[in-house]
Motif scaffolding. Structure first.
Motif, PDB file in Angstrom:
ATOM      1  N   SER A 333       0.829  -1.208   0.000  1.00  0.00           N
ATOM      2  CA  SER A 333       0.000   0.000   0.000  1.00  0.00           C
ATOM      3  C   SER A 333       0.865   1.260   0.000  1.00  0.00           C
ATOM      4  O   SER A 333       0.518   2.259  -0.641  1.00  0.00           O
ATOM      5  N   LEU A 334       2.024   1.223   0.699  1.00  0.00           N
ATOM      6  CA  LEU A 334       2.906   2.386   0.697  1.00  0.00           C
ATOM      7  C   LEU A 334       3.508   2.613  -0.684  1.00  0.00           C
ATOM      8  O   LEU A 334       3.628   3.762  -1.151  1.00  0.00           O
ATOM      9  N   LEU A 335       3.905   1.540  -1.348  1.00  0.00           N
ATOM     10  CA  LEU A 335       4.448   1.677  -2.702  1.00  0.00           C
ATOM     11  C   LEU A 335       3.406   2.272  -3.641  1.00  0.00           C
ATOM     12  O   LEU A 335       3.706   3.163  -4.449  1.00  0.00           O
ATOM     13  N   LEU A 336       2.170   1.789  -3.522  1.00  0.00           N
ATOM     14  CA  LEU A 336       1.093   2.334  -4.343  1.00  0.00           C
ATOM     15  C   LEU A 336       0.867   3.812  -4.016  1.00  0.00           C
ATOM     16  O   LEU A 336       0.642   4.631  -4.913  1.00  0.00           O
ATOM     17  N   ALA A 337       0.941   4.163  -2.711  1.00  0.00           N
ATOM     18  CA  ALA A 337       0.751   5.552  -2.308  1.00  0.00           C
ATOM     19  C   ALA A 337       1.836   6.449  -2.900  1.00  0.00           C
ATOM     20  O   ALA A 337       1.551   7.571  -3.356  1.00  0.00           O
ATOM     21  N   PHE A 338       3.084   5.986  -2.922  1.00  0.00           N
ATOM     22  CA  PHE A 338       4.156   6.807  -3.484  1.00  0.00           C
ATOM     23  C   PHE A 338       4.046   6.895  -5.006  1.00  0.00           C
ATOM     24  O   PHE A 338       4.412   7.923  -5.598  1.00  0.00           O
ATOM     25  N   MET A 339       3.541   5.852  -5.642  1.00  0.00           N
ATOM     26  CA  MET A 339       3.266   5.960  -7.075  1.00  0.00           C
ATOM     27  C   MET A 339       2.156   6.990  -7.313  1.00  0.00           C
ATOM     28  O   MET A 339       2.224   7.791  -8.251  1.00  0.00           O
ATOM     29  N   ALA A 340       1.157   6.947  -6.433  1.00  0.00           N
ATOM     30  CA  ALA A 340       0.070   7.932  -6.531  1.00  0.00           C
ATOM     31  C   ALA A 340       0.592   9.346  -6.279  1.00  0.00           C
ATOM     32  O   ALA A 340       0.116  10.312  -6.887  1.00  0.00           O
ATOM     33  N   LEU A 341       1.576   9.472  -5.368  1.00  0.00           N
ATOM     34  CA  LEU A 341       2.166  10.789  -5.096  1.00  0.00           C
ATOM     35  C   LEU A 341       2.789  11.363  -6.366  1.00  0.00           C
ATOM     36  O   LEU A 341       2.643  12.569  -6.647  1.00  0.00           O
ATOM     37  N   GLY A 342       3.476  10.534  -7.139  1.00  0.00           N
ATOM     38  CA  GLY A 342       4.064  11.009  -8.389  1.00  0.00           C
ATOM     39  C   GLY A 342       3.001  11.529  -9.340  1.00  0.00           C
ATOM     40  O   GLY A 342       3.157  12.606  -9.934  1.00  0.00           O
ATOM     41  N   VAL A 343       1.909  10.772  -9.482  1.00  0.00           N
ATOM     42  CA  VAL A 343       0.811  11.217 -10.351  1.00  0.00           C
ATOM     43  C   VAL A 343       0.181  12.496  -9.800  1.00  0.00           C
ATOM     44  O   VAL A 343      -0.135  13.430 -10.548  1.00  0.00           O
ATOM     45  N   ALA A 344       0.008  12.542  -8.464  1.00  0.00           N
ATOM     46  CA  ALA A 344      -0.611  13.712  -7.828  1.00  0.00           C
ATOM     47  C   ALA A 344       0.228  14.966  -8.016  1.00  0.00           C
ATOM     48  O   ALA A 344      -0.312  16.051  -8.253  1.00  0.00           O
ATOM     49  N   LEU A 345       1.553  14.835  -7.911  1.00  0.00           N
ATOM     50  CA  LEU A 345       2.425  16.002  -8.093  1.00  0.00           C
ATOM     51  C   LEU A 345       2.286  16.576  -9.496  1.00  0.00           C
ATOM     52  O   LEU A 345       2.248  17.804  -9.680  1.00  0.00           O
ATOM     53  N   VAL A 346       2.209  15.708 -10.488  1.00  0.00           N
ATOM     54  CA  VAL A 346       2.011  16.173 -11.868  1.00  0.00           C
ATOM     55  C   VAL A 346       0.658  16.886 -11.987  1.00  0.00           C
ATOM     56  O   VAL A 346       0.556  17.960 -12.591  1.00  0.00           O
ATOM     57  N   ALA A 347      -0.374  16.295 -11.382  1.00  0.00           N
ATOM     58  CA  ALA A 347      -1.713  16.892 -11.449  1.00  0.00           C
ATOM     59  C   ALA A 347      -1.741  18.256 -10.759  1.00  0.00           C
ATOM     60  O   ALA A 347      -2.317  19.222 -11.281  1.00  0.00           O
ATOM     61  N   VAL A 348      -1.109  18.352  -9.580  1.00  0.00           N
ATOM     62  CA  VAL A 348      -1.079  19.628  -8.847  1.00  0.00           C
ATOM     63  C   VAL A 348      -0.322  20.680  -9.642  1.00  0.00           C
ATOM     64  O   VAL A 348      -0.749  21.837  -9.728  1.00  0.00           O
ATOM     65  N   PHE A 349       0.796  20.290 -10.227  1.00  0.00           N
ATOM     66  CA  PHE A 349       1.582  21.230 -11.032  1.00  0.00           C
ATOM     67  C   PHE A 349       0.741  21.790 -12.187  1.00  0.00           C
ATOM     68  O   PHE A 349       0.797  22.989 -12.482  1.00  0.00           O
ATOM     69  N   LEU A 350      -0.047  20.943 -12.828  1.00  0.00           N
ATOM     70  CA  LEU A 350      -0.875  21.384 -13.953  1.00  0.00           C
ATOM     71  C   LEU A 350      -2.080  22.199 -13.491  1.00  0.00           C
ATOM     72  O   LEU A 350      -2.512  23.124 -14.181  1.00  0.00           O
ATOM     73  N   LEU A 351      -2.627  21.852 -12.321  1.00  0.00           N
ATOM     74  CA  LEU A 351      -3.855  22.500 -11.846  1.00  0.00           C
ATOM     75  C   LEU A 351      -3.602  23.768 -11.037  1.00  0.00           C
ATOM     76  O   LEU A 351      -4.525  24.551 -10.824  1.00  0.00           O
TER      77      LEU A 351
END
Length: 783
Positions: A333-351
């Motif tokens: 679950s932590l690995l999945l969360a950190f993968m999600a963090l990478g996607v989230a950072l890209v989304a936040v940067f764009l938004l």
């Protein structure tokens, strides 16, 4: 062992791609939302926190004891700062200011350069209380001289095209006075709530405005000596004003300067919220959205536990302990969360640019390195939260039962899973209801009859020659094509007006203290603003005696107890005046509060603003003509046009932003919830595929199968509706209580929220149910 565990995690991600995608999308969306809210919340907490001694900077507040309660105001007497410094040994420094938010913008000039800028009046010790850094000048002496001015670096650049060598240079203020530059201060940081472009000595304010012990028109600040007790100081200054004037209904208290931004709301003299309520609200929304995303992971992981039970059984049989299994699944679950963090950072940067536009801020993703730690902490907490229940659940399987194939889902497991789905949709429904109520209340605010017509009304402040005599200007202004009507006033009905308690009338009860809004106006203001007279008449050139007349509103007449006020004489600022008219009630600023008693008095010489109603059509051309006339009759000055409907919108800017943000966050919560529901529905259909095939062979219709698969989820969403609506009522009722005039909660608001949730759930589950109903039963029965 670590390599082996990591390999298993990636194999599971690849094997169950749909579950992995749903979990990744949900967690990334939740983290992106939480990160955006976190950036906003951290910025809110930074406001006005500027110096190491912030806790010792106190804003002196005035508590006005009136009929019906205590009104707390930021403004206090303009002569008080020096008295506090002289008479209170706890005070290290005291400063009086007139901030830009309470003043119009004036023109400052140098040669042919003219600039409308936000000014601040400040007394000599200002930089000892608020030590903003200077690029040039001595902070000990920059405000000692009455004829000096300090410019910000950006203002200096606009006027002189440089920031160096400007000490001693002349600057013209309002086309009336010339000041000498004594200092250049660095541009203020973004966390200053009331920024200014230049500072003028407070002595100039004393020369231009009426300042005395009974006139509350200045912000006073004190900085206490180290170790001074704030509570004891508050008690000491409470009745300070009573030692200066014979009668006052005002007591004093203090509040740390940096607290006013978040804790600026007072009820009956007691601090009672403010913007902090929205900060807490959105912090909770971020938490709930993260919980909803984490619940998806929990539900899908436990639902698919049967797929992994042989893996658990084999591992336990060859000696794996429960601790190692828990660590494995938490690691997943932590690995999945950190993968999600990478996607989230890209989304936040764009938004982020879009988010900044909505919030009116200038947020940056990594402007503060503390945010990196916060984002990592959010990710770790989310990963542990999402993986905790599946890890404990999967690691608790008994290997003998698993390897014998005797594993079945427990009642507790099913109830936990159902409970989590109910929780998800309960939060989503509350958010949907909040969006509906906020939207309808804001529509009510925008559409409410305020008692005047604010559309197509522009105002600007007079300067230079126009301050002394504007009659010719007003005559020519009314002749400009596109100008329907025009008049003069002290400010307008949304900003820049005064208040007074200096009104006496026949039959007034002893000790009764009522605060009246008061405004100096000229002929035609009431007509220009589209106000309606309830009784009597407006000011008119046909009546020379109007200089000793006043017009009140209906609330003022009721407060005075005057059934027929026309012709009655009252004492207004110790002058006998006659009431000649009663104007219908109007909301001078906001419908958060009830209509204020109001007095219009005829003083064209005191009216500092021009108010004009423009015809619909090419208003920009009309404004160009007005500006040309303004420049012709007042060389070296430029008008600062403001539309009254824009001012009106700024009053409700917090609510408007909350309305927009709540729509996006509610939509996101619903989408994440539906992702989880989609995954559960797909898994349920997959698990029951043989049952569905048998039913089809025995004559079951597609509609029957769709209803069969949708029924359980419909019940869960129905329970969520029952849980959410009472909670939603309490939350929306509390928010609406902040408005004196508001919509009434109707039953259909709640019905609409429930129906929207049910329809969304049906569409989500139905897509999988319809897909399952179309399968070829032979493909699943031949195994």
């Amino acid at each position: 062992m670590f390599r082996h565990t990591l390999l298993l995690i990636f194999r599971n991600f690849r094997k169950y791609r749909s579950t992995f995608f749903i979990n990744l999308t949900g967690l990334a969306s939740g983290l992106a939302c939480a990160m955006l809210i976190c950036l906003w919340v951290m910025d809110e907490y930074r406001m006005d926190k500027l110096f190491s001694h912030d806790a010792r900077i106190l804003h002196v507040l005035g508590n006005h004891h009136q009929e019906g309660g205590i009104k707390t105001a930021l403004a206090t007497p303009g002569v008080m700062a020096e008295a506090l410094k002289a008479e209170m040994p706890e005070v290290e420094y005291a400063v009086a200011t007139r901030p830009p938010g309470s003043m119009p913008r004036f023109t400052i000039s140098s040669g042919n350069e003219h600039y409308k800028a936000r000014q601040m009046f400040a007394s000599a010790d200002y930089f000892k209380v608020f030590p903003f850094p200077l690029a040039d000048g001595n902070p000990e002496t920059v405000l000692k001289n009455k004829k000096t001015i300090l410019l910000s670096e950006s203002t200096a650049q606009k006027l002189f095209h440089t920031t160096h060598g400007l000490i001693g240079k002349p600057v013209t203020w309002r086309q009336e006075e010339t000041f000498t530059i004594s200092g250049i201060f660095k541009d203020l940081p973004s966390n200053v709530t009331d920024p200014f472009d230049y500072i003028v000595s407070y002595d100039v304010f004393l020369d231009n405005f009426n300042v005395h012990w009974d006139n509350h028109n200045v912000h006073n600040f004190v900085i206490l000596k180290p170790g001074a007790n704030v509570a004891a100081f508050d008690a000491k200054i409470k009745d300070f004003l009573k030692t200066k004037i014979d009668f006052t209904a005002v007591t004093l208290s203090t509040q740390p300067h940096f607290e006013n931004y978040l804790y600026g709301k007072f009820t009956n003299g007691v601090q009672d919220g403010g913007r902090i309520e929205y900060v807490r609200l959105f912090s909770l929304i971020a938490l709930f959205i993260l919980l909803i995303a984490s619940i998806n992971f929990m539900n899908l992981s436990t639902a698919r536990a049967s797929r992994r039970m042989k893996e658990v059984g084999v591992k336990k049989a060859i000696g794996a302990g429960r601790r190692s299994l828990i660590l494995q699944y938490l690691g997943e679950s932590l690995l999945l969360a950190f993968m999600a963090l990478g996607v989230a950072l890209v989304a936040v940067f764009l938004l982020l640019p879009f988010f900044n536009t909505i919030t009116g801020k200038e947020l940056s993703l990594f402007a503060d390195m503390r945010m990196t730690g916060i984002f990592l902490l959010l990710t770790i907490v989310t990963g542990l939260l999402a993986g905790s229940y599946p890890a404990l659940y999967l690691s608790g399987f008994r290997p003998v039962m698993i390897l014998k194939g005797q594993f079945t889902s427990t009642i507790r497991e099913l109830w936990v899973r159902k409970g989590l789905v109910v929780f998800q949709f309960s939060i989503s429904i509350v958010l949907i209801l909040a969006v509906i109520v906020v939207f309808l209340q804001l529509r009510f605010v925008q559409g409410k009859n305020m008692g005047y017509d604010r559309e197509n009304v522009v105002y600007f402040f007079k300067e230079g020659k126009l301050r002394d005599d504007s009659r010719q200007f007003m005559q020519r202004l009314r002749e400009i094509p596109g100008v329907v009507n025009a008049s003069n006033a002290t400010g307008n009905l949304t900003t820049h007006w005064g208040t007074t308690t200096g009104v006496e009338w026949p039959g007034k009860q002893k000790g009764l203290n009522i605060e009246f809004g008061c405004q100096a106006i000229d002929f035609g203001l009431i007509e220009t603003m589209g106000m309606q007279m309830a009784k009597g008449r407006a000011f008119s050139p046909a009546f020379p005696t109007d200089s000793t007349a006043v017009i009140i509103n209906e609330v003022a007449a009721a407060a005075m107890g005057l059934d027929d006020p026309i012709g009655k004489q009252v004492d207004f600022w110790e002058e006998k005046v006659t009431i000649i008219g009663v104007v219908k009630d109007f909301h001078f600023k906001t419908i958060h509060k009830a209509v204020t008693p109001w007095i219009f008095y005829f003083r064209p010489d005191q009216a500092n603003a021009v108010v004009a109603r423009l015809a619909r059509g090419d208003q920009q051309e009309t404004l160009r003509r007005i500006e040309s006339l303004f420049r012709e009759m007042n060389p070296g000055s430029i008008p600062d046009f403001r539309f009254m409907d824009e001012d009106f919108r700024t009053v409700y800017v917090s609510e408007l932003r909350v309305g927009v943000l709540s729509r996006y966050f509610a939509g996101l919560a619903v989408i994440i919830s539906c992702l989880g529901l989609f995954g559960l529905a797909a898994f349920t259909a997959e698990r029951r595929m043989k049952e569905i095939s048998v039913r089809k062979i025995l004559g079951g219709s597609a509609a029957h199968i769709v209803l069969l698969l949708s029924a359980d989820f419909t019940k869960l969403v129905g329970v969520a509706v029952c849980v959410a609506l009472p909670l939603g009522y309490l939350i929306t009722r509390k928010w609406l209580d902040g408005f004196a005039y508001r919509i009434e909660l109707q039953w259909w608001y709640f019905a609409l929220a429930g129906v929207l949730a049910l329809v969304t759930a049906w569409l989500t589950v139905g897509s999988q149910a319809v897909k399952a109903s179309r399968v070829n039963p032979v493909q699943h029965l031949k195994d």
